[in-house]
Design an enzyme around this catalytic site. Structure first.
Site, PDB file in Angstrom:
ATOM      1  CG  ASP A   1      -1.951   1.052   1.245  1.00  0.00           C
ATOM      2  OD1 ASP A   1      -2.133   1.718   0.228  1.00  0.00           O
ATOM      3  OD2 ASP A   1      -2.577   1.257   2.307  1.00  0.00           O
TER       4      ASP A   1
ATOM      5  NE  ARG B   1      -4.910 -10.869  11.023  1.00  0.00           N
ATOM      6  CZ  ARG B   1      -4.196  -9.817  10.634  1.00  0.00           C
ATOM      7  NH1 ARG B   1      -3.927  -9.632   9.366  1.00  0.00           N
ATOM      8  NH2 ARG B   1      -3.758  -8.940  11.515  1.00  0.00           N
TER       9      ARG B   1
HETATM   10  P1  IMP Z   1       2.034  -0.418   3.657  1.00  0.00           P
HETATM   11  O1  IMP Z   1       3.069  -0.438   4.732  1.00  0.00           O
HETATM   12  O2  IMP Z   1       1.218   0.849   3.700  1.00  0.00           O
HETATM   13  O3  IMP Z   1       2.541  -0.728   2.281  1.00  0.00           O
HETATM   14  O4  IMP Z   1       0.934  -1.452   3.977  1.00  0.00           O
HETATM   15  C1  IMP Z   1       1.148  -2.738   4.261  1.00  0.00           C
HETATM   16  C2  IMP Z   1       0.256  -3.150   5.402  1.00  0.00           C
HETATM   17  O5  IMP Z   1      -0.861  -2.281   5.554  1.00  0.00           O
HETATM   18  C3  IMP Z   1      -0.302  -4.503   5.129  1.00  0.00           C
HETATM   19  O6  IMP Z   1       0.434  -5.473   5.814  1.00  0.00           O
HETATM   20  C4  IMP Z   1      -1.683  -4.425   5.682  1.00  0.00           C
HETATM   21  O7  IMP Z   1      -1.662  -4.895   7.001  1.00  0.00           O
HETATM   22  C5  IMP Z   1      -2.046  -2.990   5.766  1.00  0.00           C
HETATM   23  N1  IMP Z   1      -3.037  -2.590   4.747  1.00  0.00           N
HETATM   24  C6  IMP Z   1      -2.876  -1.744   3.731  1.00  0.00           C
HETATM   25  N2  IMP Z   1      -3.989  -1.620   2.996  1.00  0.00           N
HETATM   26  C7  IMP Z   1      -4.891  -2.454   3.566  1.00  0.00           C
HETATM   27  C8  IMP Z   1      -6.257  -2.799   3.255  1.00  0.00           C
HETATM   28  O8  IMP Z   1      -6.875  -2.350   2.278  1.00  0.00           O
HETATM   29  N3  IMP Z   1      -6.831  -3.699   4.096  1.00  0.00           N
HETATM   30  C9  IMP Z   1      -6.199  -4.263   5.154  1.00  0.00           C
HETATM   31  N4  IMP Z   1      -4.940  -3.975   5.471  1.00  0.00           N
HETATM   32  C10 IMP Z   1      -4.287  -3.069   4.679  1.00  0.00           C
HETATM   33 MG    MG Z   2      -1.431  -6.153   8.178  1.00  0.00          MG
END
Ligand code: IMP
Ligand code: MG
Length: 187
Positions: A110, A172
């Site tokens: 994300d 989950r």
């Molecule tokens: P990042 O660090 O923002 O790239 O996001 C990674 C983490 O954010 C993932 O391991 C998810 O736990 C959480 N995450 C990001 N987007 C979502 C979503 O749409 N649903 C659930 N968890 C999300």
């Molecule tokens: Mg997560």
């Protein structure tokens, strides 16, 4: 909150069905294995990002027909809610991945904070290769530049749950990935 078992159906809309996920995971495993073999690796060290990446990693490694060393790490970039934090804390990184062909497995890319932080830590361990596999990529969320080596699906700009993806630890276990019913979303 609807917690009843009979008629339990928390998704408003399914974006990625269990059948589509299974096909994609198998195809990803074939690509991952082909690349590892082409690199001369006899084994893959798979590092799953717990908790969300565990369901994906569990299915993925069972499609690999080669030696796998499996470990998991915790990376906390999100709290209990839906708002991202800017730094990630890695706990439980394996002691030694020196010269190991290493694959990080995560549910969703994300903002990029989780994988960017984790890969920085792991690179210091001098693996022979460091690859990343994500089931979902949500490009609209990116705050740090990060490109995964293997991506299952591109995810629209929506908060999704299921197949490892959670809201405060829930959902989950859903076999499909989708958007929660409005009544179940935090206000
Ligand atoms: P990042 O660090 O923002 O790239 O996001 C990674 C983490 O954010 C993932 O391991 C998810 O736990 C959480 N995450 C990001 N987007 C979502 C979503 O749409 N649903 C659930 N968890 C999300
Ligand atoms: Mg997560």
């Amino acid at each position: 909150m609807n917690k009843s078992i009979a008629g339990y159906d928390p998704l408003e809309r399914v974006l990625f069905s269990r059948e589509a996920i299974a096909l994609r995971v198998a195809a990803m495993a074939r690509a991952i294995q082909a690349d590892a073999e082409a690199a001369g690796a006899g084994e893959i060290t798979v590092i799953a990002v717990a908790d969300g990446g565990l369901m994906f990693a569990s299915d993925l490694i069972r499609e690999l027909r080669m030696s796998v060393r499996f470990v998991s790490v915790k990376v906390s970039a999100y709290g209990d809610g839906m708002t991202p934090r800017d730094e990630a804390v890695v706990t439980g990184a394996p002691e030694c991945i020196r010269d190991e062909y290493t694959l990080v497995v995560e549910d969703i890319l994300d903002s990029g904070v989780t994988l960017d932080s984790l890969c920085r830590v792991l690179r210091a361990g001098a693996p022979s290769a460091l690859r990343t596999a994500v089931l979902l990529d949500k490009p609209t969320g990116r705050r740090r530049e990060f490109v995964a080596d293997y991506t299952g699906f591109v995810c629209p700009d929506a908060f999704v749950v299921g197949y490892g993806l959670d809201l405060a630890g829930r959902y989950r276990n859903l076999p499909d990935i989708g958007v929660l019913r409005r009544a179940l979303q935090p206000s």
